[in-house]
Design a protein around this motif. Structure first.
Motif, PDB file in Angstrom:
ATOM      1  N   LEU A 195       1.285  -1.014   0.293  1.00 44.88           N
ATOM      2  CA  LEU A 195       0.053  -0.191   0.451  1.00 44.88           C
ATOM      3  C   LEU A 195       0.389   1.003  -0.361  1.00 44.88           C
ATOM      4  CD1 LEU A 195      -2.779  -0.870   2.031  1.00 44.88           C
ATOM      5  CD2 LEU A 195      -2.796  -1.104  -0.055  1.00 44.88           C
ATOM      6  N   TYR A 196       2.605   0.866   0.561  1.00 42.54           N
ATOM      7  CA  TYR A 196       3.173   2.716   0.858  1.00 42.54           C
ATOM      8  C   TYR A 196       3.682   2.382  -0.767  1.00 42.54           C
ATOM      9  CZ  TYR A 196       6.870   4.554   1.296  1.00 42.54           C
ATOM     10  OH  TYR A 196       7.187   6.025   1.829  1.00 42.54           O
ATOM     11  N   GLU A 197       4.560   1.340  -1.162  1.00 41.57           N
ATOM     12  CA  GLU A 197       4.482   1.426  -3.021  1.00 41.57           C
ATOM     13  C   GLU A 197       3.667   0.184  -4.194  1.00 41.57           C
ATOM     14  OE1 GLU A 197       7.412   2.401  -5.687  1.00 41.57           O
ATOM     15  OE2 GLU A 197       7.672   2.855  -3.598  1.00 41.57           O
ATOM     16  N   HIS A 198       3.010   0.944  -4.246  1.00 35.45           N
ATOM     17  CA  HIS A 198       2.312   0.348  -5.677  1.00 35.45           C
ATOM     18  C   HIS A 198       3.257  -0.437  -6.430  1.00 35.45           C
ATOM     19  CE1 HIS A 198      -0.389   1.950  -3.480  1.00 35.45           C
ATOM     20  NE2 HIS A 198      -0.464   3.735  -3.759  1.00 35.45           N
ATOM     21  N   THR A 199       3.811  -1.636  -6.106  1.00 40.88           N
ATOM     22  CA  THR A 199       4.242  -2.511  -7.326  1.00 40.88           C
ATOM     23  C   THR A 199       3.692  -4.072  -6.892  1.00 40.88           C
ATOM     24  OG1 THR A 199       6.139  -2.948  -6.137  1.00 40.88           O
ATOM     25  CG2 THR A 199       6.821  -0.896  -7.041  1.00 40.88           C
ATOM     26  N   SER A 200       3.801  -4.555  -8.353  1.00 41.35           N
ATOM     27  CA  SER A 200       3.707  -6.129  -8.399  1.00 41.35           C
ATOM     28  C   SER A 200       3.531  -6.813  -7.877  1.00 41.35           C
ATOM     29  CB  SER A 200       2.938  -6.038  -9.777  1.00 41.35           C
ATOM     30  OG  SER A 200       4.257  -6.070 -10.440  1.00 41.35           O
ATOM     31  N   THR A 201       5.374  -6.358  -7.834  1.00 37.88           N
ATOM     32  CA  THR A 201       6.591  -7.045  -7.297  1.00 37.88           C
ATOM     33  C   THR A 201       5.843  -7.395  -5.738  1.00 37.88           C
ATOM     34  OG1 THR A 201       8.320  -7.173  -8.685  1.00 37.88           O
ATOM     35  CG2 THR A 201       8.743  -7.464  -6.028  1.00 37.88           C
ATOM     36  N   ALA A 202       5.841  -6.151  -4.610  1.00 42.45           N
ATOM     37  CA  ALA A 202       5.333  -5.690  -3.905  1.00 42.45           C
ATOM     38  C   ALA A 202       3.836  -6.339  -3.212  1.00 42.45           C
ATOM     39  CB  ALA A 202       5.451  -4.966  -2.760  1.00 42.45           C
ATOM     40  N   LEU A 203       3.337  -6.910  -5.232  1.00 48.16           N
ATOM     41  CA  LEU A 203       2.610  -7.546  -4.477  1.00 48.16           C
ATOM     42  C   LEU A 203       2.296  -9.097  -4.545  1.00 48.16           C
ATOM     43  CD1 LEU A 203      -0.624  -7.194  -3.714  1.00 48.16           C
ATOM     44  CD2 LEU A 203      -1.005  -7.134  -6.339  1.00 48.16           C
ATOM     45  N   PHE A 204       2.977  -9.169  -4.853  1.00 50.96           N
ATOM     46  CA  PHE A 204       3.564 -10.785  -5.160  1.00 50.96           C
ATOM     47  C   PHE A 204       4.044 -11.383  -3.659  1.00 50.96           C
ATOM     48  CE2 PHE A 204       6.449 -14.483  -5.972  1.00 50.96           C
ATOM     49  CZ  PHE A 204       4.991 -15.130  -6.815  1.00 50.96           C
ATOM     50  N   ASN A 212      -5.247  -3.015 -13.676  1.00 49.87           N
ATOM     51  CA  ASN A 212      -6.111  -1.918 -12.733  1.00 49.87           C
ATOM     52  C   ASN A 212      -5.191  -1.694 -11.707  1.00 49.87           C
ATOM     53  OD1 ASN A 212      -7.984   0.126 -11.377  1.00 49.87           O
ATOM     54  ND2 ASN A 212      -9.590  -0.849 -12.963  1.00 49.87           N
ATOM     55  N   MET A 213      -4.669  -0.944 -11.312  1.00 46.37           N
ATOM     56  CA  MET A 213      -4.135  -0.957 -10.018  1.00 46.37           C
ATOM     57  C   MET A 213      -4.784  -0.776  -9.020  1.00 46.37           C
ATOM     58  SD  MET A 213      -1.360  -1.306  -8.242  1.00 46.37           S
ATOM     59  CE  MET A 213      -0.201  -1.744  -8.991  1.00 46.37           C
ATOM     60  N   SER A 214      -6.131   0.248  -9.062  1.00 44.06           N
ATOM     61  CA  SER A 214      -7.224   0.914  -8.418  1.00 44.06           C
ATOM     62  C   SER A 214      -7.941  -0.044  -7.728  1.00 44.06           C
ATOM     63  CB  SER A 214      -7.737   2.676  -8.340  1.00 44.06           C
ATOM     64  OG  SER A 214      -8.109   1.759  -9.404  1.00 44.06           O
ATOM     65  N   TRP A 215      -8.133  -1.245  -8.297  1.00 38.61           N
ATOM     66  CA  TRP A 215      -8.808  -2.775  -8.136  1.00 38.61           C
ATOM     67  C   TRP A 215      -7.898  -2.755  -7.009  1.00 38.61           C
ATOM     68  CZ3 TRP A 215     -13.670  -4.013  -7.009  1.00 38.61           C
ATOM     69  CH2 TRP A 215     -14.578  -3.901  -7.412  1.00 38.61           C
ATOM     70  N   ALA A 216      -5.760  -3.113  -7.449  1.00 35.76           N
ATOM     71  CA  ALA A 216      -5.321  -3.669  -6.282  1.00 35.76           C
ATOM     72  C   ALA A 216      -5.658  -3.169  -4.851  1.00 35.76           C
ATOM     73  CB  ALA A 216      -4.797  -4.199  -7.298  1.00 35.76           C
ATOM     74  N   ILE A 217      -5.505  -2.350  -5.217  1.00 31.98           N
ATOM     75  CA  ILE A 217      -5.310  -1.523  -3.487  1.00 31.98           C
ATOM     76  C   ILE A 217      -6.536  -1.594  -3.240  1.00 31.98           C
ATOM     77  CG2 ILE A 217      -5.389   0.813  -2.386  1.00 31.98           C
ATOM     78  CD1 ILE A 217      -3.183   1.660  -5.062  1.00 31.98           C
ATOM     79  N   ILE A 248      -4.460 -10.664  -9.802  1.00 31.84           N
ATOM     80  CA  ILE A 248      -4.464 -10.633 -10.706  1.00 31.84           C
ATOM     81  C   ILE A 248      -5.227  -9.793 -11.633  1.00 31.84           C
ATOM     82  CG2 ILE A 248      -6.722 -11.874 -12.126  1.00 31.84           C
ATOM     83  CD1 ILE A 248      -6.562 -13.828 -10.411  1.00 31.84           C
ATOM     84  N   TYR A 249      -6.293  -8.623 -10.868  1.00 29.47           N
ATOM     85  CA  TYR A 249      -5.629  -7.352 -11.721  1.00 29.47           C
ATOM     86  C   TYR A 249      -4.760  -5.634 -11.893  1.00 29.47           C
ATOM     87  CZ  TYR A 249     -11.157  -6.735 -11.053  1.00 29.47           C
ATOM     88  OH  TYR A 249     -11.968  -6.940 -10.842  1.00 29.47           O
ATOM     89  N   VAL A 250      -3.313  -6.558 -11.094  1.00 29.45           N
ATOM     90  CA  VAL A 250      -2.604  -5.920 -11.805  1.00 29.45           C
ATOM     91  C   VAL A 250      -1.805  -6.408 -12.541  1.00 29.45           C
ATOM     92  CG1 VAL A 250      -0.145  -5.100 -10.928  1.00 29.45           C
ATOM     93  CG2 VAL A 250      -1.858  -5.180  -8.859  1.00 29.45           C
ATOM     94  N   GLU A 251      -1.688  -7.727 -12.481  1.00 25.90           N
ATOM     95  CA  GLU A 251      -1.275  -7.614 -13.961  1.00 25.90           C
ATOM     96  C   GLU A 251      -1.752  -8.107 -15.305  1.00 25.90           C
ATOM     97  OE1 GLU A 251       1.839  -8.836 -13.934  1.00 25.90           O
ATOM     98  OE2 GLU A 251       2.441  -7.436 -12.594  1.00 25.90           O
TER      99      GLU A 251
END
Length: 112
Positions: free
Chosen positions: A23-32, A79-84, A72-75
């Motif tokens: 939530l601080y750094e919006h990257t797909s790696t951090a989400l993974f 859509n990053m806003s839904w992922a957040i 899934i939403y990010v990759e």
């Protein structure tokens, strides 16, 4: 000291903090990383037999069901806003889970 409980609480807290990191750094790696650590935490909660084990597992499954679609939403959707938004739901579930861990620890302390 119960090392099994140390590892169990470590991964529970680690899943909470990795979601906060995404939530601080919006990257797909951090989400993974957040989703992976949360899955490990869920697997560790499957074998736990204590007072609030069903509630702990349910909270962890809720977080999984938020983080996997968020990835899934990010990759796929992009859509990053839904992922957040989904990650905030996972964060709330993990905060609830940590509250249950604290309650359970205080209950176990009273038994000694």
């Amino acid at each position: 000291m119960d090392w099994g409980k140390v590892i169990y609480v470590f991964f529970s807290l680690m899943s909470l903090t990795t979601i906060a990191g995404f939530l601080y750094e919006h990257t797909s790696t951090a989400l993974f990383v957040a989703a992976s650590v949360n899955l490990v935490s869920t697997i560790l909660k499957i074998g736990v037999r204590n007072l609030l084990s069903a509630e702990l597992l349910a909270a962890s499954l809720v977080a999984d069901m938020h983080l996997i679609p968020a990835f899934i939403y990010v990759e796929i959707v992009g859509n990053m806003s839904w992922a957040i938004a989904l990650s905030i739901g996972a964060l709330i579930a993990n905060i609830f889970s940590m509250g249950l861990v604290y309650i359970e620890s205080s209950k176990n302390r009273e038994e000694y």
